[in-house]
Motif scaffolding. Sequence first.
Motif, short mmCIF file in Angstrom:
data_model
loop_
_atom_site.label_atom_id
_atom_site.label_comp_id
_atom_site.label_asym_id
_atom_site.label_seq_id
_atom_site.Cartn_x
_atom_site.Cartn_y
_atom_site.Cartn_z
N THR A 324 0.76 -1.58 0.19
CA THR A 324 -0.04 0.10 -0.07
C THR A 324 0.92 1.14 -0.34
O THR A 324 0.54 1.94 -0.79
CB THR A 324 -0.47 0.34 1.56
N GLY A 400 -6.65 -3.50 3.36
CA GLY A 400 -6.24 -3.90 3.95
C GLY A 400 -6.86 -5.73 4.53
O GLY A 400 -6.27 -6.99 4.20
N GLU A 401 -8.50 -5.30 4.61
CA GLU A 401 -9.27 -6.14 4.92
C GLU A 401 -10.90 -6.34 4.45
O GLU A 401 -10.85 -4.81 4.41
CB GLU A 401 -8.59 -7.24 6.41
N THR A 425 -11.21 -0.73 -0.95
CA THR A 425 -10.30 -0.68 -1.72
C THR A 425 -9.67 -2.37 -1.83
O THR A 425 -8.66 -2.30 -0.84
CB THR A 425 -9.11 0.24 -2.28
N TRP A 426 -9.91 -2.96 -2.82
CA TRP A 426 -9.99 -4.45 -2.21
C TRP A 426 -9.01 -4.60 -4.01
O TRP A 426 -8.79 -4.35 -4.54
CB TRP A 426 -11.01 -5.62 -2.28
N ASP A 513 -8.64 -15.51 -1.63
CA ASP A 513 -9.54 -15.19 -1.70
C ASP A 513 -10.91 -15.19 -1.84
O ASP A 513 -11.04 -16.15 -3.09
CB ASP A 513 -9.87 -13.16 -1.49
N LEU A 525 -16.10 -8.68 0.16
CA LEU A 525 -14.97 -10.44 0.48
C LEU A 525 -15.25 -10.98 1.28
O LEU A 525 -15.58 -10.02 2.60
CB LEU A 525 -13.94 -9.49 0.68
#
Length: 662
Positions: A324, A400-401, A425-426, A513, A525
């Motif tokens: 990131t 991040g998660e 944001t994935w 994922d 997600l």
Amino acid sequence: MSQASPTESPDQNLQSSLRENRIFTPSAAFAAEAHVKSFAEYQQKYAHSIADPEAFWAEAARELDWFAPWTRVLDWKLPEAKWFVDGKLNLCHNCVDRHALGARAEKTALLWVGEPADEVRRISYRELHEQVQRAASGLRSLGIQKGDRVAIYMGMTPELAIALLACARIGAVHSVIFGGFAASAIADRVNDAQCVAILTQDGSWRRGNEIPLKTTVDQALEQAPSVKHVVVLRRTGSAIPMQAGRDHWWHELLAAAQPVCAAEPMDAEDPLYILYTSGTTGKPKGLVHTTGGYGVQTYLTTKYIFDLREDDVYWCTADIGWVTGHSYVVYGPLANGATVMMYEGAPNYPNFSRFWQLIEEHKVTIFYTAPTAIRAFMQWGNEHVERHDLSSLRLLGTVGEPINPEAWMWYREKIGGGRCPIVDTWWQTETGGIMVAPVPGAVPAKPGSATLPFFGIEPDVVDRSGKTVPAGSGGLLVVRRPWPSMARTVYGDAERYKKTYWSDVPGCYFTGDGARRDADGYLWLMGRVDDVINVSGHRLGTMEVESALVAHPKVTEAAVVGRPDELKGQAIVAFVTLDAATAVSESLDALKDELKRWVTKEIGALARPEEIRFTQVLPKTRSGKIMRRLLRELATTGHISGDTTTLEDFSALAKLRENEES
Ligand code: PRX
């Protein structure tokens, strides 16, 4: 109302059928000023980009400076992608020179705040240009050349960003190692890439303490003979030993260096950097990112997802040691000519208001952070936020998660004042740039969903055979076609790259994922489906921690699982069997502490187990595979109710239960 919690185990997640129904449409005021102004415009642009991705990405690439044009946009032979074939460019030139030599010369490029109070540095694009050239010349004066690998182990100082850019300028491949990693983790990474130099600091500041970086580097280098030069930035001023011939002070090197250093014309496919990340084996993978495609996608996603404007003060709180930081502290925003804020320290030092005070003082307009941080802010209490004027903010982001809807709502209301869009944001170290996120003026947000794909990106949710699963069902998240900023390989192990990412689902990139797509096509997600755990937004392979544990002389076997944790997303629980002599003779509490310290020493504090449980046996299948699923259940719920039919030794369960009760 609730939704698939980010902290559920992957198995549970895939069966999750919980729903979140709220929708937040961008305000008319935001949309009117945005790069993409309506959902219809997003849809049209997306459809266009998918109908002809090469034309789409080529148009984007023309917004960067090229020394020589490409002859083909894409060569694709699974799993090998080449973007902007034959094109020549330099990302340091794109991030620095073209602004410094143009209208942005006096604009602040880096707005840096040190952890010790009142320390602020504003570095204009003109000054950045000067410093980057000197740093690049300095590296050249040490004999470092295009293609050489250079490790960087520094704190969040402006010189860290300068170090990346200086490497990019001369074509050296940087390998940034997060400042929290321990000596042996540094040595592993340096050895894997055969780095010729390492850039570091005497120490760095964290919550008022000094982290001794150079001493750790010295220890690492005892096991890493490829390093011929160590460049040391003086930050804390502590006395440190300098080894003659090998160690150089940053300031002396730069003072003696040529002030002018031309940017090396790089092939679009020349490597830019290696970044290590955890996978399902004990050995971290060095993902290799190249120049042209990475530059284009990080540039374009920053522009659209953060809806960047000329007068923004942009703050991504990630450490540059993670992807990131590479993509959204350094390359993406600087390629856009943005003012990038960098902060050296922790959010809760010297007090819990630190971030909010910085936003108020520096009139930050865009704030990008991790869900784990947001959950910590919530826990610390609203009073720390309410004390500050956050009205400069206009856009918020997370990464991040998965973010739980409660944290999303708090972020929107308390930090964003109900007016700022949130971009969830994935993406991944492997994808290099953002893949799924709402384009903020156009795409309505749903709390907890990363929403819809970015232009040119074609994700899908599939079963193992690659067939799209129906809306509402859980499945594997894949990407159906190559994208410019994808990692090209695992350093030194092309086979592993192919096997890990391009072999599970036919014809697709497999993300690792799980996800669900709702009736509107929004992606939710659901966490990892492999043996990777996500602690505070950082990836750790269970095998990596297990390898560290079994390296301890008293440990026979270890199995590591993730347990839901309100703050960190997941916490590490280690089930450990001891050698017979130890099991009867030791004080077990002291040994637990010793093992936690051991893992910290072997990998770094981020891998320190939250809990160690001693057991006489580990549950295994008949083929000898540890049944982590059962351990996960035990660590999470305190009992085992899942399918145990493949268990080899049923007494293992009884013994685990005994330990649970004792
Ligand atoms: O599981 C996903 C999660 O983080 C993983 C990637 O980790 P890493 O390579 O360390 O990169 C983190 C920063 C890009 C993914 O496989 N992840 C990342 N962003 C999200 C996410 N999960 C849900 N929502 C997100 N926005």
